[in-house]
Design a protein around this motif. Structure first.
Motif, short mmCIF file in Angstrom:
data_model
loop_
_atom_site.label_atom_id
_atom_site.label_comp_id
_atom_site.label_asym_id
_atom_site.label_seq_id
_atom_site.Cartn_x
_atom_site.Cartn_y
_atom_site.Cartn_z
N GLN A 47 0.85 -1.20 0.00
CA GLN A 47 0.00 0.00 0.00
C GLN A 47 0.87 1.24 0.00
N SER A 48 0.49 2.20 -0.81
CA SER A 48 1.19 3.48 -0.80
C SER A 48 0.22 4.54 -1.34
N TRP A 49 0.59 5.82 -1.13
CA TRP A 49 -0.36 6.90 -1.42
C TRP A 49 0.34 8.01 -2.21
N TYR A 50 -0.40 8.67 -3.03
CA TYR A 50 0.18 9.64 -3.97
C TYR A 50 -0.78 10.81 -4.20
N THR A 51 -0.21 11.89 -4.67
CA THR A 51 -1.03 12.96 -5.23
C THR A 51 -0.54 13.19 -6.65
N ILE A 52 -1.39 12.87 -7.60
CA ILE A 52 -1.00 12.98 -9.01
C ILE A 52 -1.97 13.93 -9.70
N ASN A 53 -1.40 14.96 -10.27
CA ASN A 53 -2.23 15.99 -10.94
C ASN A 53 -3.34 16.50 -10.02
N GLY A 54 -2.99 16.66 -8.77
CA GLY A 54 -3.94 17.23 -7.81
C GLY A 54 -4.96 16.23 -7.26
N ARG A 55 -4.83 14.96 -7.64
CA ARG A 55 -5.79 13.96 -7.16
C ARG A 55 -5.09 13.01 -6.18
N ALA A 56 -5.72 12.82 -5.03
CA ALA A 56 -5.14 11.94 -3.99
C ALA A 56 -5.51 10.50 -4.31
N LEU A 57 -4.49 9.65 -4.40
CA LEU A 57 -4.71 8.26 -4.80
C LEU A 57 -4.05 7.30 -3.83
N GLY A 58 -4.72 6.20 -3.59
CA GLY A 58 -4.12 5.11 -2.82
C GLY A 58 -3.89 3.93 -3.75
N LEU A 59 -2.72 3.34 -3.66
CA LEU A 59 -2.42 2.16 -4.47
C LEU A 59 -2.39 0.95 -3.55
N TYR A 60 -3.07 -0.08 -3.94
CA TYR A 60 -3.08 -1.32 -3.18
C TYR A 60 -2.86 -2.46 -4.16
N ALA A 61 -1.84 -3.25 -3.94
CA ALA A 61 -1.54 -4.37 -4.84
C ALA A 61 -1.41 -5.65 -4.04
N VAL A 62 -1.91 -6.72 -4.59
CA VAL A 62 -1.86 -8.03 -3.92
C VAL A 62 -1.21 -9.05 -4.85
N LEU A 63 -0.27 -9.79 -4.30
CA LEU A 63 0.35 -10.89 -5.04
C LEU A 63 -0.30 -12.20 -4.60
#
Lengths: 255, 163
Positions: B123-139
């Motif tokens: 899990q990690s979090w970002y602000t891209i082009n003014g939009r707050a995003l959370g990334l969640y990846a599962v293996l």
């Protein structure tokens, strides 16, 4: 007396030639069969695959058309892309409309949580795009547990003649292996189930043929033993001579 | 295949599928008042959610993939990108401005929303082009992280987020 012995010898030589020819012919047949793969253990079959004409072929359409991945819109105006080609599972595409009367029975059946789908198949519902479909009505009818795509492109790609219409796609080959329609979704499932049963039956028959081939192998081993006991070993020239070839003068002579 | 909606644009690699959606208010959609009008969205969550996977996604899924992660095989990968409210954009948690290039060390069995045997998550979090995003990846299998994480990176490299 001498004439009788000579006659017996001649008869023996003739018989030896005939038997050698027969054994050689038999060996050739067995060798060819092995070259064709008979008598070898059949590879373990994965789950039985439905045959190519279910749930029902549509008259006038070629069998086994290439399938297409599906992309379109979701009910919330989002985007959906579903992979049906080059995947391990098969996909049952159900093309439906919110308005058609026969589709009502399908929508109702598809709303049941426990759809008895054939093992290894995935169900995907496809309606036409928002420009040709009453999206709110579809949202009302659509079950939440089954993926649904609104896609005019999919209807075009699969040349859907009307709704309801069901297309069965073989995932690994990426080809349409069955298509058609039925009054109810239960009947579609029944046809698919029978298809799987038929495929399983064919699989059993194939394994039975494997047993028969093993019997051939046992017989071959028995004949090999008999030949070895008789002094005819692998590579013996007598095994590779045709019946009409003359035998060596001393061959087959009585000891 | 190409997915585009709600400001997200993704070229899916071979074998992948996905959705970009917003949660529907199913109850309201079924009400008489909803017929003929726009489909209402759930009031508390109208922000887009992106789900990407190299296996068949079931229809009924939670934002973090519940319903999907349970059917994952060892070779399977699931990625969710969730948009958060504009008040999150640019805050400390969402300080990064680019989607990452992950490595197996970024995945851990304790980073799963729901712990399932063999799986690991990131899990990690970002602000891209003014939009707050959370990334969640599962293996599907942490033991195969060396093989699966490059697949995650391949997909993330093809994600575009508009302002």
């Amino acid at each position: 007396m001498t004439a009788l012995v000579v006659l017996q010898s001649v008869v023996l030589v003739v018989l030896v030639v005939l038997v050698s020819g027969l054994l050689r012919s038999h060996a050739t047949i067995l060798r060819r069969l092995h070259e064709l793969g008979a008598g070898t253990e059949a590879p373990p079959t994965s789950r039985p695959r439905p045959p190519s004409q279910l749930p029902g072929p549509t008259a006038g359409r070629p069998a086994s058309l290439p399938a297409h991945d599906i992309s379109g819109l979701g009910l919330d105006d989002g985007a959906v892309a579903v992979r049906v080609v080059e995947v391990e599972h098969d996909t049952i595409l159900v093309f439906l409309s919110s308005g058609c009367s026969t589709c009502g029975a399908f929508w109702e059946a598809l709303g049941q949580p426990d759809l008895a789908l054939p093992q290894g198949t995935r169900l995907v519902l496809v309606t036409q795009g928002p420009d040709r479909e009453h999206v709110t009505l579809v949202a009302e009818l659509a079950p939440t547990h089954v993926p649904l795509i609104l896609s005019n492109e999919a209807w075009h790609d699969y040349a859907v003649p009307g709704s309801p219409y069901v297309v069965l796609v073989d995932g690994p080959s990426g080809r349409v292996v069955g298509e058609g329609t039925a009054p109810t979704f239960e009947q579609v499932l029944s046809m698919l189930g029978r298809a799987v049963d038929d495929a399983a039956h064919r699989s059993r028959l194939a394994s039975h043929r494997g047993e028969k081939a093993k019997a051939d192998a046992a017989r071959e081993a028995e004949i090999d033993d008999a030949l070895i006991v008789a002094g005819v070993r692998p590579g013996d020239p007598s095994l590779y001579r045709s019946v009409d070839q003359p035998s060596a003068p001393d061959e087959g002579a009585p000891p | 295949m190409h997915l585009a909606a709600h400001g997200f644009s993704i070229d899916l690699p071979r074998g992948w599928e996905g959705t970009i959606s917003r949660r529907l208010d199913a109850v309201a959609a079924r009400s008489a008042g909803a017929v003929g009008g726009a489909i209402p969205l759930v009031e508390e969550q109208v922000l887009p959610v992106v789900h990407l996977a190299n296996f068949g996604l079931p229809g009924d899924r939670g934002d973090f993939g519940s319903g999907a992660v349970e059917i994952m095989g060892p070779d399977d990968v699931f990625i969710a990108m969730l948009e958060f409210g504009p008040e999150c954009a640019g805050t400390a948690l969402f300080a990064d401005t680019r989607l990452p290039r992950l490595d197996p060390s970024k995945f851990d069995r304790n980073r799963l929303q729901r712990t399932l045997a063999g799986q690991s998550g990131h899990q990690s979090w970002y602000t891209i082009n003014g939009r707050a995003l959370g990334l969640y990846a599962v293996l599907g299998s942490h033991g195969l992280a060396g093989k699966l994480v490059p697949r995650v990176n391949e997909v993330l490299a093809n994600v575009r987020v508009a302002a």
